[in-house]
Write a protein that holds these residues in place. Structure first.
Motif, PDB file in Angstrom:
ATOM      1  N   ALA A 131      -3.681 -37.061 -63.304  1.00 27.37           N
ATOM      2  CA  ALA A 131      -2.932 -38.202 -62.757  1.00 27.37           C
ATOM      3  C   ALA A 131      -2.515 -38.000 -61.308  1.00 27.37           C
ATOM      4  CB  ALA A 131      -1.700 -38.482 -63.618  1.00 27.37           C
ATOM      5  N   GLY A 132      -2.786 -36.835 -60.732  1.00 26.44           N
ATOM      6  CA  GLY A 132      -2.494 -36.635 -59.316  1.00 26.44           C
ATOM      7  C   GLY A 132      -1.328 -35.702 -59.083  1.00 26.44           C
ATOM      8  N   ALA A 133      -0.547 -35.983 -58.039  1.00 26.97           N
ATOM      9  CA  ALA A 133       0.548 -35.094 -57.648  1.00 26.97           C
ATOM     10  C   ALA A 133       1.595 -35.876 -56.876  1.00 26.97           C
ATOM     11  CB  ALA A 133       0.025 -33.933 -56.797  1.00 26.97           C
ATOM     12  N   THR A 134       2.823 -35.348 -56.865  1.00 25.42           N
ATOM     13  CA  THR A 134       3.924 -35.942 -56.104  1.00 25.42           C
ATOM     14  C   THR A 134       4.528 -34.888 -55.199  1.00 25.42           C
ATOM     15  OG1 THR A 134       4.444 -37.419 -57.964  1.00 25.42           O
ATOM     16  CG2 THR A 134       6.096 -37.217 -56.228  1.00 25.42           C
ATOM     17  N   GLY A 135       4.738 -35.251 -53.949  1.00 22.73           N
ATOM     18  CA  GLY A 135       5.385 -34.364 -53.001  1.00 22.73           C
ATOM     19  C   GLY A 135       6.782 -34.864 -52.671  1.00 22.73           C
ATOM     20  N   TYR A 136       7.732 -33.938 -52.572  1.00 23.69           N
ATOM     21  CA  TYR A 136       9.138 -34.276 -52.325  1.00 23.69           C
ATOM     22  C   TYR A 136       9.621 -33.570 -51.067  1.00 23.69           C
ATOM     23  CZ  TYR A 136       9.076 -35.772 -57.233  1.00 23.69           C
ATOM     24  OH  TYR A 136       8.764 -36.382 -58.426  1.00 23.69           O
ATOM     25  N   THR A 137      10.368 -34.298 -50.251  1.00 19.87           N
ATOM     26  CA  THR A 137      11.030 -33.733 -49.083  1.00 19.87           C
ATOM     27  C   THR A 137      12.464 -34.249 -49.058  1.00 19.87           C
ATOM     28  OG1 THR A 137      10.585 -35.549 -47.541  1.00 19.87           O
ATOM     29  CG2 THR A 137       8.838 -33.914 -47.837  1.00 19.87           C
ATOM     30  N   ARG A 138      13.229 -33.826 -48.070  1.00 23.50           N
ATOM     31  CA  ARG A 138      14.597 -34.334 -47.939  1.00 23.50           C
ATOM     32  C   ARG A 138      14.632 -35.843 -47.685  1.00 23.50           C
ATOM     33  NH1 ARG A 138      15.208 -30.083 -49.612  1.00 23.50           N
ATOM     34  NH2 ARG A 138      16.635 -28.396 -49.085  1.00 23.50           N
ATOM     35  N   SER A 139      13.564 -36.374 -47.098  1.00 20.01           N
ATOM     36  CA  SER A 139      13.576 -37.798 -46.728  1.00 20.01           C
ATOM     37  C   SER A 139      12.932 -38.707 -47.770  1.00 20.01           C
ATOM     38  CB  SER A 139      12.856 -37.991 -45.382  1.00 20.01           C
ATOM     39  OG  SER A 139      11.515 -37.553 -45.475  1.00 20.01           O
ATOM     40  N   GLY A 140      12.400 -38.161 -48.842  1.00 16.30           N
ATOM     41  CA  GLY A 140      11.793 -39.020 -49.859  1.00 16.30           C
ATOM     42  C   GLY A 140      10.654 -38.328 -50.583  1.00 16.30           C
ATOM     43  N   SER A 141       9.851 -39.126 -51.237  1.00 16.51           N
ATOM     44  CA  SER A 141       8.732 -38.585 -52.005  1.00 16.51           C
ATOM     45  C   SER A 141       7.516 -39.488 -51.867  1.00 16.51           C
ATOM     46  CB  SER A 141       9.107 -38.450 -53.483  1.00 16.51           C
ATOM     47  OG  SER A 141       9.363 -39.721 -54.064  1.00 16.51           O
ATOM     48  N   VAL A 142       6.353 -38.928 -52.163  1.00 16.99           N
ATOM     49  CA  VAL A 142       5.108 -39.682 -52.110  1.00 16.99           C
ATOM     50  C   VAL A 142       4.217 -39.186 -53.236  1.00 16.99           C
ATOM     51  CG1 VAL A 142       4.124 -38.084 -50.412  1.00 16.99           C
ATOM     52  CG2 VAL A 142       3.145 -40.362 -50.671  1.00 16.99           C
ATOM     53  N   ARG A 143       3.542 -40.117 -53.920  1.00 23.90           N
ATOM     54  CA  ARG A 143       2.655 -39.747 -55.028  1.00 23.90           C
ATOM     55  C   ARG A 143       1.234 -40.182 -54.703  1.00 23.90           C
ATOM     56  NH1 ARG A 143       3.749 -39.929 -61.479  1.00 23.90           N
ATOM     57  NH2 ARG A 143       1.607 -39.512 -62.170  1.00 23.90           N
ATOM     58  N   VAL A 144       0.282 -39.331 -55.038  1.00 22.48           N
ATOM     59  CA  VAL A 144      -1.128 -39.660 -54.851  1.00 22.48           C
ATOM     60  C   VAL A 144      -1.844 -39.514 -56.181  1.00 22.48           C
ATOM     61  CG1 VAL A 144      -1.136 -38.948 -52.433  1.00 22.48           C
ATOM     62  CG2 VAL A 144      -1.773 -37.302 -54.196  1.00 22.48           C
ATOM     63  N   ARG A 145      -2.871 -40.333 -56.362  1.00 22.79           N
ATOM     64  CA  ARG A 145      -3.651 -40.274 -57.585  1.00 22.79           C
ATOM     65  C   ARG A 145      -4.652 -39.135 -57.534  1.00 22.79           C
ATOM     66  NH1 ARG A 145      -5.279 -46.671 -58.510  1.00 22.79           N
ATOM     67  NH2 ARG A 145      -3.139 -47.461 -58.780  1.00 22.79           N
ATOM     68  N   GLY A 146      -5.073 -38.686 -58.721  1.00 20.10           N
ATOM     69  CA  GLY A 146      -6.118 -37.677 -58.794  1.00 20.10           C
ATOM     70  C   GLY A 146      -7.477 -38.286 -58.545  1.00 20.10           C
ATOM     71  N   HIS A 147      -8.473 -37.437 -58.283  1.00 18.87           N
ATOM     72  CA  HIS A 147      -9.848 -37.891 -58.083  1.00 18.87           C
ATOM     73  C   HIS A 147     -10.577 -37.904 -59.419  1.00 18.87           C
ATOM     74  CE1 HIS A 147      -9.957 -37.859 -53.646  1.00 18.87           C
ATOM     75  NE2 HIS A 147      -9.078 -36.879 -53.757  1.00 18.87           N
ATOM     76  N   ARG A 148     -11.339 -38.934 -59.658  1.00 15.58           N
ATOM     77  CA  ARG A 148     -12.109 -39.034 -60.891  1.00 15.58           C
ATOM     78  C   ARG A 148     -13.349 -38.153 -60.785  1.00 15.58           C
ATOM     79  NH1 ARG A 148     -12.036 -42.860 -64.813  1.00 15.58           N
ATOM     80  NH2 ARG A 148     -10.742 -44.199 -63.521  1.00 15.58           N
ATOM     81  N   VAL A 149     -13.486 -37.220 -61.724  1.00 16.57           N
ATOM     82  CA  VAL A 149     -14.642 -36.310 -61.746  1.00 16.57           C
ATOM     83  C   VAL A 149     -15.133 -36.167 -63.175  1.00 16.57           C
ATOM     84  CG1 VAL A 149     -13.887 -34.976 -59.733  1.00 16.57           C
ATOM     85  CG2 VAL A 149     -13.190 -34.257 -62.017  1.00 16.57           C
ATOM     86  N   ASP A 150     -16.375 -35.688 -63.309  1.00 23.58           N
ATOM     87  CA  ASP A 150     -16.881 -35.358 -64.633  1.00 23.58           C
ATOM     88  C   ASP A 150     -16.085 -34.182 -65.190  1.00 23.58           C
ATOM     89  OD1 ASP A 150     -18.814 -37.307 -64.454  1.00 23.58           O
ATOM     90  OD2 ASP A 150     -20.307 -35.934 -63.595  1.00 23.58           O
TER      91      ASP A 150
END
Length: 296
Positions: free
Chosen positions: A218-237
């Motif tokens: 499902a991807g990953a989420t990064g957190y900092t003091r100013s907020g967070s951002v989530r990215v999706r995973g790459h579809r692979v076999d």
């Protein structure tokens, strides 16, 4: 990963941690391969073109020779900590009996000094398993004040010893690190039963500039003091997931190196990272993890 790229900024990375042989026994087949999260990370970093030193320990036996040969072929500088172990560490698993994993770990740094580096990474069993865990903590506390630190929690309960001791050591290492990476499962183990938001507030309160939580496919989420951002995973076999988390960590550090966020005089830019930059870093890390599955 088989593609080697070169980062745009020079950064020497030292990785401190265990190297071992993963042994899988299934039916009439026994498979042996290089393992240990720090060792796999060092290999992935070198394949990405980053000058990498692995400070580890293993025996002078057949498994130790296999480890040394695999890592040095990739260009990793291997530094044997202290005296060679009596035998190389192994993890033996039976896929049809997941609860019977056997861990034989030799981990003792014997007062070794950390190699000169711009960035120091520690991770996994080495941070919590005595007697080497105290030496890992010592190395981190004595590193050059301008050296950035990353920590991959990578919980392995069967190999870590008493949980209450491991939790204390994990907490201490998080508080000393600039970048912390852990999975959803790691977070649940470290902060059991806690709501995700409360767990993340606790993590950020320990002091890291960036915390990254991976969510598998499902991807990953990064957190900092100013907020967070989530990215999706790459579809692979579907492929072999071994080492995927380490490939993700390598991609994370590689992307940060290219943006000049690791090493000397980077503490302020790292703590002021823009969320769009963090999104790009996470995309790159996810791509590295997907490539690791593709070529497994």
């Amino acid at each position: 990963m088989t593609t080697t790229t070169t980062s745009t900024a020079r950064c020497d990375i030292a990785v401190v941690g265990e190297s071992l042989i993963d042994i899988t026994i299934g039916g009439d087949c026994t498979r042996e391969r290089v393992g240990g999260s720090p060792a796999l990370l060092a290999r992935s970093l070198r394949r990405l073109g980053i000058a990498t030193t692995l400070l580890t320990t293993f025996g002078a036996d057949r498994h130790g020779r296999a480890l040394h040969g695999e890592l040095t072929r990739c260009g990793v500088r291997v530094v044997q900590a202290g005296h060679p172990a009596a035998r190389t560490s192994t993890v033996t698993a039976h896929p049809d009996r997941p609860d019977t994993e056997t861990v034989v770990l030799s981990w003792d740094l014997v007062h070794t000094d950390v190699p000169s580096c711009d960035h120091l990474h520690v991770g996994s069993i080495a941070v919590v398993r005595a007697p080497g865990a105290d030496d890992v903590a010592r190395l981190v506390s004595r590193r050059h004040p301008d050296t950035t630190i990353s920590y991959d929690v990578n919980v392995r309960p069967s190999a870590m010893g008493p949980r209450h001791i491991s939790i204390v050591r994990i907490d201490e290492m998080i508080s000393r690190s600039d970048i912390v990476k852990l999975s959803d499962a790691d977070l649940e183990w470290v902060r059991p039963g806690e709501r995700h938001g409360d767990a993340m507030r606790w993590l950020m309160s320990r002091g890291p500039a960036i915390v990254v939580v991976t969510h598998g496919a499902a991807g990953a989420t990064g957190y900092t003091r100013s907020g967070s951002v989530r990215v999706r995973g790459h579809r692979v076999d579907i492929g072999d997931p071994a080492g995927v988390g380490d490939a993700f960590m390598a991609g994370l550090l590689h992307a940060m190196t290219g943006r000049g966020l690791l090493g000397r005089n980077t503490s302020r830019p790292l703590r002021a990272i823009d969320l769009d930059d963090l999104r790009g870093i996470l995309h790159h890390a996810n791509l590295c993890a997907a490539q690791a599955i593709d070529v497994a």
